[in-house]
Design an enzyme around this catalytic site. Structure first.
Site, PDB file in Angstrom:
ATOM      1  CE  LYS A  79     -10.299  -4.004  21.034  1.00  0.00           C
ATOM      2  NZ  LYS A  79      -9.883  -5.936  21.596  1.00  0.00           N
ATOM      3  CB  SER A 154      -5.946  -5.535  22.342  1.00  0.00           C
ATOM      4  OG  SER A 154      -7.217  -5.907  22.292  1.00  0.00           O
ATOM      5  CB  SER A 178      -8.115  -8.627  23.660  1.00  0.00           C
ATOM      6  OG  SER A 178      -6.552  -9.081  23.576  1.00  0.00           O
TER       7      SER A 178
END
Lengths: 474, 91
Positions: A79, A154, A178
């Site tokens: 990420k 996210s 997330s």
């Protein structure tokens, strides 16, 4: 040999490479092919790292000299908030455009040691603030299963990177769900470990008391393989769980499953989600598990508590983005004006909204009513969950109240925040949780189920999750 | 929340808030704070916060070789002179 990444697990890839059916380099190129074919449209990857092929070649040598382990040669995506020395990392924000990590996060350091192949970095909601990956400064990410829908967030890029066959494991971060929610939206597994079991060193801070690096993969086993590598004590993270504490955990097999029925049946949870959830419970019962109704009368306060604690921590953590030491810098007439212009230009709307909210709940005259109260409510919820987990081994709920929604469908911030309702309690209470695919709905969108375990009983939860995965697929 | 209050929060957080965002945030904040207010009713008289973690410190000393990260860190700074990060005059 043709490698079908979408059907491949970490364990199978390891077996195949050990048997010499293909090499880590072949595996890398099979992932790269999927990325080349689909990423222009999906936008899961912001970048495929130039040196990934080299890493794959080195992993191949480890198979040759007999030092290969389970994660050797396995393509892993990061990420865009996890530091990898010498590589770009931007929080999917303009304020860090072009920024290169000056050191490795602990998780990356451990992955490098075992010869995993760090393939690229994935898109996310800016500063990990969102549930749809629509707030990235580098464009939206589409759900690989239905490109008219969001991948969740996210860690939407992370979930999509696995679902599109761009890698076998993705590292994300989970502050309120997330990792788990996008995993559910994209039909993959998402693991949020107990707080402190994976070092936060090199994970850009959002809500420091809630943040944890999580893992995504197609199966529980895939996520677990990577978790076993990165879940180590680290002196560079003051909240890292010590080796002594890890060793002191006495394993306990899961037999009793707690269902917070009122919570699962609250308003806003769609019929199809509830129906599938209770069908799966029935299967668990048939497989000999004891299903026990539990009461968690304060659990629904997790969301408002979270939306006080997190912005407070955000407003503090994001003070560092001032245009002085790194990142975007917009000059002004004096230091204050430079800070204000830099932050105005560099941060997106949701980031600003949360910084302002955090500033408000911490400000003189309001801190007692909001922040200090929220800290106490957080303890109350944690205690309540801990007490229940003395009577049952795990708590099971859906992961999301509804499957993947369409782009632009949720404009009101509160509506978007509500997507975290089932996932946020695990962050509030520091406990481990995992999202597992729970079949498809009539529109062929994935549904999901979440398991929460006792603090530090990540392995017990994972073993049960593997069984649940089998039961669902029966 | 009034527009002035949004601007004031913006200054406290050192964010210049545009006119458009000021209007938008003023409305959002009222809704969000209204949502957050529900924790008011939770009885916390029985809560004594116990923290899992304690402060961690290390002995003074050099944890790594001097200058090991200097070049990498300076390379990210917007303005550098003679091995220092350059900032605007404060006084």
């Amino acid at each position: 040999m043709e490698i079908d990444i979408l059907k491949l697990t970490v364990a199978k890839a390891h077996e195949d490479m050990k048997a010499g059916l293909y090499t880590p380099k072949d595996l890398f190129f099979a992932c790269k092919k999927n990325i080349d074919e689909r990423n222009d449209s999906i936008n899961a990857f912001l970048e495929v790292f130039d040196d990934a092929e080299e890493m794959a070649i080195r992993a191949g040598e480890m198979f040759q000299n007999g030092t290969a382990t389970l994660m050797t040669g396995i393509p892993v995506s990061l990420k865009d908030n996890i530091l990898y020395k010498g590589h770009r990392v931007s929080e999917s924000s303009k304020i860090l455009e072009g920024y290169k990590a000056p050191y490795d996060s602990k998780a990356v350091e451990e992955l490098k040691k075992v010869g995993a192949v760090i393939i690229g970095r994935t898109n996310m909601d800016e500063f990990a603030m969102g549930s749809s990956t629509e707030s990235s400064a580098y464009g939206i990410t589409k759900n690989p299963l239905d490109e008219t829908r969001v991948p969740g967030g996210s860690s939407g890029g992370a979930a999509a990177s696995v679902a599109m066959g761009g890698c076998l494991v993705a590292l994300g971060s989970d502050t309120a769900g997330s990792v788990r929610q996008p995993a559910g939206f994209c039909g993959v597994v998402g693991l949020k470990p107990s707080y402190g079991t994976v070092s936060r060193s090199g994970l850009m801070s959002m809500g420091s008391s809630l943040d944890v690096i999580g893992l995504l993969g197609k199966t529980v086993e895939c996520a677990r393989a990577a978790y076993d590598v990165i879940a180590v004590a680290d002196s560079l993270d003051g909240t890292s769980v010590s080796d002594e504490m890890r060793k002191a955990v006495v394993s306990k097999p899961v037999t009793k499953i707690g269902i917070p029925r009122a919570f699962v049946q609250m308003e806003g949870v769609t019929e199809e989600v509830k129906q599938r959830f209770f069908e799966t419970l029935e299967k668990l019962k048939q497989n000999g598990y004891e299903i026990i109704d539990i009461e968690l009368p304060h659990i629904h306060y997790s969301l408002p508590t979270y939306y006080i604690v997190m912005p407070a921590e955000v407003s503090t953590n994001l003070a560092r983005y001032d245009g002085v030491r790194f990142g975007l810098s917009v000059p002004g007439k004096n230091p204050d004006e430079s800070y204000m212009k830099t932050r105005e230009t560099g941060f997106g709307r949701e980031v600003k909204r949360r910084i302002l909210l955090g500033t408000y709940v911490l400000s003189h005259g309001y801190a007692d009513a909001y922040y200090n109260k929220a800290i106490k409510v957080r303890h109350k919820i944690t205690k309540e969950i801990e007490e229940v987990l003395k009577t049952v081994d795990v708590i099971v709920t859906p992961t999301s109240p509804a499957p993947a929604f369409q782009f632009g469908e949720k404009q009101d911030p509160l509506q978007l925040y509500a997507a975290d309702i089932f996932t946020v309690p695990a962050n509030i209470a520091d406990i481990p949780a995992i999202s597992i695919p729970n079949g498809m709905n009539k529109q062929n969108l994935p549904l999901d189920i979440q398991v929460m375990g006792s603090y530090l009983h990540d392995q017990d939860m994972l073993s049960f999750a593997q069984k649940l995965e089998q039961i669902i697929s029966q | 929340m009034t527009h002035e209050e949004i601007k004031k929060l913006g200054f406290l957080a050192r964010i210049e808030v545009s006119e458009e965002d000021t209007v938008r945030f003023a409305g959002d904040m009222d809704n969000i704070l209204n949502f957050l207010k529900q924790i008011e009713s939770v009885d916390v008289s029985d809560v004594t916060p116990v923290h899992r973690f304690k402060n961690v410190s290390r002995e003074d000393g050099n944890p790594y070789e001097k200058g090991q990260f200097s070049q990498d860190l300076l390379a990210e700074a917007p303005d550098v002179q003679d091995g220092f990060i350059k900032v605007k005059k404060i006084l």
